[in-house]
Design a protein around this motif. Structure first.
Motif, short mmCIF file in Angstrom:
data_model
loop_
_atom_site.label_atom_id
_atom_site.label_comp_id
_atom_site.label_asym_id
_atom_site.label_seq_id
_atom_site.Cartn_x
_atom_site.Cartn_y
_atom_site.Cartn_z
N TRP A 117 74.87 29.19 76.32
CA TRP A 117 74.75 30.36 75.78
C TRP A 117 74.86 31.60 76.86
CZ3 TRP A 117 71.51 26.43 75.04
CH2 TRP A 117 71.03 26.07 73.64
N LYS A 118 75.04 32.70 76.63
CA LYS A 118 75.11 33.94 77.53
C LYS A 118 74.56 35.16 77.04
CE LYS A 118 79.73 35.72 75.97
NZ LYS A 118 81.10 35.89 76.57
N ILE A 119 74.12 36.11 77.90
CA ILE A 119 73.67 37.49 77.57
C ILE A 119 74.64 38.37 78.64
CG2 ILE A 119 71.43 36.76 76.86
CD1 ILE A 119 70.50 37.66 79.69
N GLN A 120 74.69 39.47 78.12
CA GLN A 120 75.74 40.32 78.92
C GLN A 120 75.46 41.82 78.66
OE1 GLN A 120 79.60 39.05 76.67
NE2 GLN A 120 79.80 39.49 78.75
N ASP A 121 75.86 42.68 79.51
CA ASP A 121 75.86 44.04 79.24
C ASP A 121 77.30 44.70 79.84
OD1 ASP A 121 75.37 44.25 82.17
OD2 ASP A 121 73.32 45.10 81.69
N HIS A 122 77.51 45.86 80.10
CA HIS A 122 78.88 46.40 80.59
C HIS A 122 79.04 45.66 81.94
CE1 HIS A 122 75.99 48.83 82.38
NE2 HIS A 122 76.71 49.56 83.50
N ASP A 123 78.13 45.51 82.92
CA ASP A 123 78.45 44.94 84.14
C ASP A 123 77.85 43.62 84.64
OD1 ASP A 123 76.09 45.87 84.65
OD2 ASP A 123 76.66 47.23 86.04
N SER A 124 77.28 42.82 83.80
CA SER A 124 76.54 41.76 83.92
C SER A 124 76.69 40.68 82.80
CB SER A 124 75.07 41.97 84.26
OG SER A 124 74.74 42.98 85.17
N THR A 125 76.96 39.37 83.34
CA THR A 125 76.61 38.42 82.42
C THR A 125 76.04 37.08 82.97
OG1 THR A 125 79.06 38.63 81.70
CG2 THR A 125 78.19 36.59 81.18
N ILE A 126 74.98 36.61 82.16
CA ILE A 126 74.27 35.65 82.65
C ILE A 126 74.44 34.38 81.49
CG2 ILE A 126 71.87 34.82 83.15
CD1 ILE A 126 71.08 37.76 83.47
N TYR A 127 74.90 33.39 82.04
CA TYR A 127 75.00 32.10 81.30
C TYR A 127 73.64 31.27 81.36
CZ TYR A 127 79.98 32.90 81.08
OH TYR A 127 81.23 33.31 80.83
N LEU A 128 73.38 30.66 80.12
CA LEU A 128 72.07 29.99 79.95
C LEU A 128 72.62 28.26 79.57
CD1 LEU A 128 69.91 32.19 78.08
CD2 LEU A 128 69.87 31.96 80.43
N PHE A 129 72.12 27.56 80.50
CA PHE A 129 72.91 26.22 80.40
C PHE A 129 71.41 25.11 80.41
CE2 PHE A 129 74.66 22.14 82.00
CZ PHE A 129 75.46 21.79 80.70
N GLY A 130 71.19 24.41 79.48
CA GLY A 130 69.93 23.43 79.29
C GLY A 130 70.51 22.03 80.32
N THR A 131 69.71 21.67 80.96
CA THR A 131 69.95 20.63 81.88
C THR A 131 69.12 19.29 81.45
OG1 THR A 131 68.51 20.84 83.64
CG2 THR A 131 70.79 21.99 83.74
N VAL A 132 69.46 17.95 82.05
CA VAL A 132 68.81 16.84 82.16
C VAL A 132 68.78 16.47 83.79
CG1 VAL A 132 68.32 14.52 81.64
CG2 VAL A 132 69.42 16.06 79.96
N HIS A 133 67.39 16.10 83.98
CA HIS A 133 67.54 15.96 85.64
C HIS A 133 67.97 14.88 86.29
CE1 HIS A 133 65.59 19.79 85.91
NE2 HIS A 133 64.57 19.48 85.17
N VAL A 134 68.04 13.59 85.32
CA VAL A 134 68.25 12.27 85.77
C VAL A 134 69.37 11.83 84.73
CG1 VAL A 134 66.43 11.84 87.28
CG2 VAL A 134 66.23 11.25 84.76
N LEU A 135 70.42 11.27 85.08
CA LEU A 135 71.53 10.62 84.36
C LEU A 135 71.96 9.46 84.70
CD1 LEU A 135 73.62 14.13 83.88
CD2 LEU A 135 72.30 13.05 82.04
N ARG A 136 72.48 8.71 83.84
CA ARG A 136 73.39 7.54 84.43
C ARG A 136 74.57 8.17 84.98
NH1 ARG A 136 71.23 2.97 82.18
NH2 ARG A 136 70.01 3.12 80.14
N PRO A 137 75.21 7.29 86.00
CA PRO A 137 76.46 7.91 86.73
C PRO A 137 77.49 7.96 85.60
CG PRO A 137 75.37 6.18 87.97
CD PRO A 137 74.54 6.35 86.74
N GLU A 138 77.87 7.28 84.45
CA GLU A 138 78.71 7.27 83.76
C GLU A 138 78.74 8.37 82.58
OE1 GLU A 138 76.27 3.99 81.81
OE2 GLU A 138 76.81 4.92 83.86
N THR A 139 77.50 9.01 82.62
CA THR A 139 77.19 10.07 81.31
C THR A 139 78.46 11.29 81.77
OG1 THR A 139 75.08 9.69 81.37
CG2 THR A 139 75.94 11.77 80.64
N GLN A 140 79.13 11.52 80.68
CA GLN A 140 79.92 12.69 80.63
C GLN A 140 79.18 13.96 80.12
OE1 GLN A 140 83.08 12.44 82.09
NE2 GLN A 140 82.51 10.24 82.59
N TRP A 141 79.58 15.12 80.54
CA TRP A 141 78.70 16.35 80.23
C TRP A 141 79.64 17.58 80.38
CZ3 TRP A 141 77.39 19.69 84.20
CH2 TRP A 141 77.25 19.05 85.34
#
Length: 296
Positions: free
Chosen positions: A35-59
């Motif tokens: 997701w993102k929020i923004q105004d005329h001079d700023s953009t903030i992306y929001l990304f949900g994470t998982v803290h531990v993954l299998r090495p083969e996980t594609q994201w």
């Protein structure tokens, strides 16, 4: 911390963290929500994470790559969660209780389960007995994940931190390591015990549940994520839900609103459970008059 709260716990504490890793998805299916929020001079992306993954996980995805390339800074829940020099003194201060053994805080049946699982994971009963309930819960929840092949070093935050630092990007956090630990350490003892009891109930199922969760996450299935992360905690464990989700999301929404008043591009990566459900960061930003757009 209940089923869902155990996941939240892992996300908040992965260094403590924690509390929330996934099964592999094919590159063509990798499309985690952004997701993102923004105004005329700023953009903030929001990304949900998982803290531990299998090495083969594609994201990875093209839109995610583009957002990361454009950003000026990476903003995490906490910095230093994987640094033992930072975490060890905090764990000793807030996670160990030499005065009252864990065995005295639990029912005989729960203590027997705790000892059994600890022994299976190579942890002597004497060591566990010095843990506070929340610390025992986090420890018992994480150990099967690592044994099953999930790797904290492959978690999203670890990977992004390494990459963006190498690219000369800035690094910031929404909380301190001590704040994160104290979300657990400051809970009433009854809630700590509930957290441990819930962990004992699902410790055997943990890796399979996490595989299912990661699949939903990597495919951008926010409805399934809400069900897995939020619904049960919100309905059955309201005090923990308020402490671990609502209070923190509220503080973060205020911080992001302030950040939006500045300039530049930020990429905010927080546990996926904070970006789904009726009290998500996006919902709270909307209540502050900030429009949130889903990018993918």
């Amino acid at each position: 911390m209940l089923r869902s709260s155990v996941k939240a716990a892992r996300r908040v504490v992965v260094g403590l963290v924690s509390v929330l890793a996934l099964g592999a998805a094919t590159p063509s299916l990798a499309d985690p929500a952004l997701w993102k929020i923004q105004d005329h001079d700023s953009t903030i992306y929001l990304f949900g994470t998982v803290h531990v993954l299998r090495p083969e996980t594609q994201w990875r995805s093209p839109k995610l790559h583009a957002a990361l390339k454009s950003t000026d800074e990476l903003v995490l829940e906490v910095i230093g969660a994987d640094d033992m020099a930072v975490m060890q003194p905090l764990v000793m201060k807030y996670g160990i209780d030499q005065a009252t053994p864990l065995s005295k805080k639990l029912s005989p049946a729960d203590w027997e389960k705790t000892k059994t699982y600890g022994q299976e994971m190579g942890m002597p009963a004497a060591a566990l007995d010095a843990f506070r309930p929340w610390m025992a819960a986090i420890t018992l929840a994480m150990a099967p994940m690592v044994k099953a092949g999930f790797d904290p070093k492959k978690g999203v935050e670890q990977v992004l931190t390494t990459e963006l630092k190498a690219d000369g990007k800035g690094l910031a956090s929404l909380e301190t390591a001590e704040q994160q630990i104290r979300f657990f350490a400051d809970m009433p003892q009854a809630d700590e015990v509930s957290l441990l009891q819930a962990t004992l109930e699902e410790v055997d199922e943990g890796p399979a549940k996490l595989d299912k969760l990661v699949k939903a996450w990597s495919e951008g299935d926010v409805k399934s994520l809400e069900s897995e992360f939020v619904t049960e905690m919100r309905t059955k464990y309201k005090p923990l839900y308020h402490t671990l989700i609502v209070a923190r999301n509220t503080a973060w929404a205020d911080e992001l609103k302030t950040k939006l008043d500045g300039k530049g591009v930020s990429f905010v990566a927080v546990g996926a459970g904070h970006l789904v459900g009726p009290d998500s960061v996006q919902t709270l930003l909307g209540k502050r008059g900030i429009k949130v757009e889903r990018v993918q």
